[in-house]
Design a protein around this motif. Structure first.
Motif, short mmCIF file in Angstrom:
data_model
loop_
_atom_site.label_atom_id
_atom_site.label_comp_id
_atom_site.label_asym_id
_atom_site.label_seq_id
_atom_site.Cartn_x
_atom_site.Cartn_y
_atom_site.Cartn_z
N GLU A 87 0.64 -1.30 0.32
CA GLU A 87 -0.15 -0.45 0.19
C GLU A 87 0.93 1.63 -0.23
N ALA A 88 0.50 2.26 -1.24
CA ALA A 88 1.40 3.57 -1.14
C ALA A 88 0.74 4.55 -1.38
N GLU A 89 1.09 5.64 -1.75
CA GLU A 89 0.19 7.09 -2.34
C GLU A 89 0.68 6.40 -4.15
N SER A 90 0.19 7.44 -4.20
CA SER A 90 -0.22 6.48 -6.07
C SER A 90 0.84 7.62 -6.91
N ASP A 91 1.41 8.61 -5.58
CA ASP A 91 2.59 8.97 -6.98
C ASP A 91 3.74 8.67 -6.76
N ILE A 92 4.03 8.05 -5.61
CA ILE A 92 5.11 7.08 -4.89
C ILE A 92 5.96 7.80 -5.82
N LEU A 202 0.94 -5.83 2.22
CA LEU A 202 2.01 -4.64 3.43
C LEU A 202 1.92 -3.42 2.66
N SER A 203 2.52 -3.26 3.75
CA SER A 203 2.44 -1.52 4.26
C SER A 203 4.23 -1.41 4.46
N LEU A 204 4.46 -0.23 3.34
CA LEU A 204 6.39 0.16 3.35
C LEU A 204 6.83 0.32 4.58
N ALA A 205 6.41 0.40 5.68
CA ALA A 205 6.73 0.55 6.90
C ALA A 205 7.40 -0.57 7.48
N ASP A 206 6.05 -1.81 7.01
CA ASP A 206 6.50 -3.35 6.73
C ASP A 206 7.86 -4.01 6.48
N LEU A 207 8.44 -3.14 5.17
CA LEU A 207 8.96 -3.13 4.55
C LEU A 207 10.83 -2.70 5.12
N GLY A 208 10.41 -2.12 6.23
CA GLY A 208 10.92 -1.04 6.04
C GLY A 208 11.95 -0.53 5.40
N VAL A 209 10.37 0.72 4.35
CA VAL A 209 10.60 1.80 3.77
C VAL A 209 9.91 3.03 3.71
N THR A 210 10.62 3.81 4.51
CA THR A 210 10.47 4.95 4.80
C THR A 210 10.13 6.54 2.93
N PRO A 211 9.09 6.26 2.65
CA PRO A 211 9.45 7.46 1.51
C PRO A 211 10.16 8.55 1.43
N LYS A 212 10.82 8.77 0.51
CA LYS A 212 11.49 10.20 0.37
C LYS A 212 10.75 10.59 -0.83
N ALA A 213 11.17 12.12 -0.62
CA ALA A 213 11.14 12.64 -2.07
C ALA A 213 12.23 13.23 -3.04
N HIS A 214 12.47 13.50 -3.75
CA HIS A 214 13.92 13.62 -4.81
C HIS A 214 13.55 14.28 -5.60
N TYR A 215 12.75 14.16 -6.48
CA TYR A 215 12.38 15.74 -7.29
C TYR A 215 10.76 16.47 -6.78
N ARG A 216 10.34 17.45 -7.63
CA ARG A 216 9.37 17.63 -7.49
C ARG A 216 8.57 18.36 -8.41
N LEU A 217 7.28 18.39 -8.65
CA LEU A 217 6.89 18.21 -10.04
C LEU A 217 6.02 19.29 -10.10
N ASP A 218 6.17 20.52 -10.99
CA ASP A 218 5.94 21.60 -11.13
C ASP A 218 4.97 22.01 -11.96
N LYS A 219 4.54 21.63 -12.22
CA LYS A 219 3.29 21.98 -13.78
C LYS A 219 3.40 20.95 -14.95
N VAL A 220 2.05 20.94 -15.12
CA VAL A 220 1.93 19.51 -16.59
C VAL A 220 1.22 20.52 -17.75
N GLU A 221 1.56 20.28 -18.75
CA GLU A 221 1.40 20.61 -19.92
C GLU A 221 1.49 19.91 -20.92
N ALA A 222 -0.36 19.63 -21.42
CA ALA A 222 -0.33 18.73 -22.43
C ALA A 222 0.75 19.37 -23.85
N PRO A 223 0.60 18.38 -24.88
CA PRO A 223 2.12 18.58 -25.81
C PRO A 223 1.53 19.76 -26.71
N SER A 224 1.35 20.90 -27.52
CA SER A 224 1.37 21.25 -27.86
C SER A 224 0.69 20.79 -29.36
#
Length: 249
Positions: A87-92, A202-224
């Motif tokens: 189980e995790a967030e959709s944007d993991i 299982l949860s991420l905690a069950d597996l000993g994984v702590t989610p960390k953010a490595h990048y940031r989504l600023d904006k999504v644009e449709a292709p021209s």
């Protein structure tokens, strides 16, 4: 030999993707979702190896929201023996997913891990490589043919000059390309049987994984929007238009 297969829930490839009005992400409202096509190929290859007597058990695994269980049940209907849902967030982020897979690999000790070479939503092509680095095992990427010979995996991949075959010592990781196989359709009796197959949560905690953010989504644009093309009657006309109108030669 036990085989672990990764399965990801993505937007169906027939759906035209829409961007949210605030451009914060892709709009998933009332959108048809499906198993990532490259993951379907991975499941099919694992099931074929089991049917050939090479593998003894096929385990499918997904990291995501509650709805990810639909794709796991689909994989069970296609022939997998049991499933693991983390189980995790959709944007993991992919690296966090790779760490969850690494923890399951350590627990299950599969002889082979098969993943899609990339998912069609993000097109990152990095999960297999990340997992191989985390668990320190050989990898064969973009497989168009896979043969298991004893404790070796022969992975054939397409390159610019033709084909190249790499020999990996098991346990190993293989990522699938489109030409590896053609996935089967699930039959209704198999879909019904899949509802009774084990699906561990299982949860991420069950597996000993702590989610960390490595990048940031600023904006999504449709292709021209692209303008419609034209047909030319001859090579001379094509050259003339490239030279006089497009001015690219």
């Amino acid at each position: 030999m036990k085989i672990l297969v990764g399965v990801k829930r993505v937007i169906d490839y027939n759906v035209k993707v829409r961007v949210k009005a605030d451009q914060s992400n892709v709009d998933l409202t009332n959108v048809k979702m499906a198993m990532n096509p490259f993951c379907e190929i991975a499941v099919e290859e694992a099931v074929r190896l089991k049917e050939a007597g090479v593998a003894s058990e096929v385990i499918v695994m997904s990291v995501g929201t509650t709805q990810s269980q639909e794709q796991l049940r689909n994989a069970l209907a296609l022939g997998a023996d049991r499933a693991i849902w983390v189980e995790a967030e959709s944007d993991i982020e992919p690296l966090n997913v790779a760490k969850a897979f690494a923890a399951v690999v350590e627990k299950e000790q599969p002889g082979l891990v098969i993943l899609g070479k990339q998912s069609i939503d993000s097109d990152n092509n990095q999960m297999g490589q990340m997992l191989a680095a985390l668990i320190k095992c050989p990898q064969g990427t973009f497989a168009s043919r896979l043969v298991i010979d004893g404790d070796k995996a022969l992975v054939t991949r397409e390159i610019d000059g033709g084909l190249r075959t790499v020999v990996l010592t098991l346990p190993a990781i293989v990522t699938t390309d489109l030409r590896l196989n053609e996935p089967r359709y699930a039959k209704l009796p198999d879909i019904m049987k899949a509802k009774r197959k084990p699906l561990d949560t299982l949860s991420l905690a069950d597996l000993g994984v702590t989610p960390k953010a490595h990048y940031r989504l600023d904006k999504v644009e449709a292709p021209s929007t692209r303008s419609a093309g034209i047909k030319v009657a001859s090579v001379d006309e094509l050259i003339s238009k490239l030279k006089d109108e497009a001015k690219v030669i």
